[in-house]
Design an enzyme around this catalytic site. Structure first.
Site, PDB file in Angstrom:
ATOM      1  N   HIS A   1     -18.013  33.326   9.029  1.00  0.00           N
ATOM      2  CA  HIS A   1     -19.218  33.249   9.854  1.00  0.00           C
ATOM      3  C   HIS A   1     -19.916  34.605   9.947  1.00  0.00           C
ATOM      4  CE1 HIS A   1     -21.513  30.377  11.991  1.00  0.00           C
ATOM      5  NE2 HIS A   1     -21.099  30.609  13.211  1.00  0.00           N
TER       6      HIS A   1
ATOM      7  N   ASN B   1     -24.779  32.028  17.829  1.00  0.00           N
ATOM      8  CA  ASN B   1     -25.589  30.922  18.333  1.00  0.00           C
ATOM      9  C   ASN B   1     -26.495  31.329  19.488  1.00  0.00           C
ATOM     10  OD1 ASN B   1     -23.994  29.648  16.494  1.00  0.00           O
ATOM     11  ND2 ASN B   1     -22.972  28.306  17.948  1.00  0.00           N
TER      12      ASN B   1
END
Length: 190
Positions: A24, A74
């Protein structure tokens, strides 16, 4: 490009050092590799004021490098968009470097500002917080899906993207993805 222009490269990832070396965070890893190509490896990152230490930067005459590494990807839009607002006076070309499940490891895609975010929550946060007023290209660094899995189950995807990059994946990123990312970036800004 002529006139008062600026390239703003933004790498997004999860907080480091906790998530360093994960799939990620490949956007931050690639940002560091490109920083060397840009001749900025000798410079030290500084925290951007008023971001609570969640965004760091390096800049020269025509390039700003932003690392969103102090908060979860996010949620990166809120702080990054505050910084992007500072570059409104320039003919800024924004490029966000991020991980991409739908692209195989070793592959890179540079997509225009008007293209889909492909369900990427970090890009969704940037789009939402910018209100669509800051067009940004997407430099997708492929991490692929887990071998043998086509699952879109959130738990499976999370486990995969938060997993550590293997030595083979790191080698592929260095020898295949980085040169491809550099070519795509130089074509985009020329």
């Amino acid at each position: 490009m002529s006139g008062k222009w600026r390239l703003v490269l933004t790498g997004i990832g999860n907080p480091e050092p906790q998530y360093a070396g994960t799939r990620h965070n490949v956007g931050l890893y690639m940002l560091e590799l490109l920083r060397k190509r840009l001749g900025l490896q000798g410079r030290t990152y500084s925290p951007v004021p008023n971001t609570g230490g969640k965004v760091h930067y390096i800049e020269d005459e025509h390039c700003t490098i932003l690392r969103s590494d102090g908060q979860y990807m996010n949620l990166s839009g809120e702080q990054v968009c505050k910084v992007w607002a500072r570059y409104a006076k320039y003919q800024a070309r924004h490029v966000v470097i991020h991980d991409e499940l739908s692209v195989a490891c070793g592959k890179v895609q540079l997509r225009a500002p008007s293209t889909s975010i492909r369900g990427h929550n970090g890009l969704r946060s940037l789009l939402k917080c910018s209100g669509g007023r800051v067009p940004f290209a997407k430099l997708a660094i492929g991490i692929g899906r887990e071998p043998g899995s086509r699952s879109r189950d959130p738990a499976s995807v999370s486990r995969w993207v938060l997993g550590a990059l293997t030595p083979q994946e790191l080698q592929t990123l260095l020898t295949q993805s980085e040169p491809a990312a550099w070519r795509a970036l130089t074509q985009y800004i020329s």
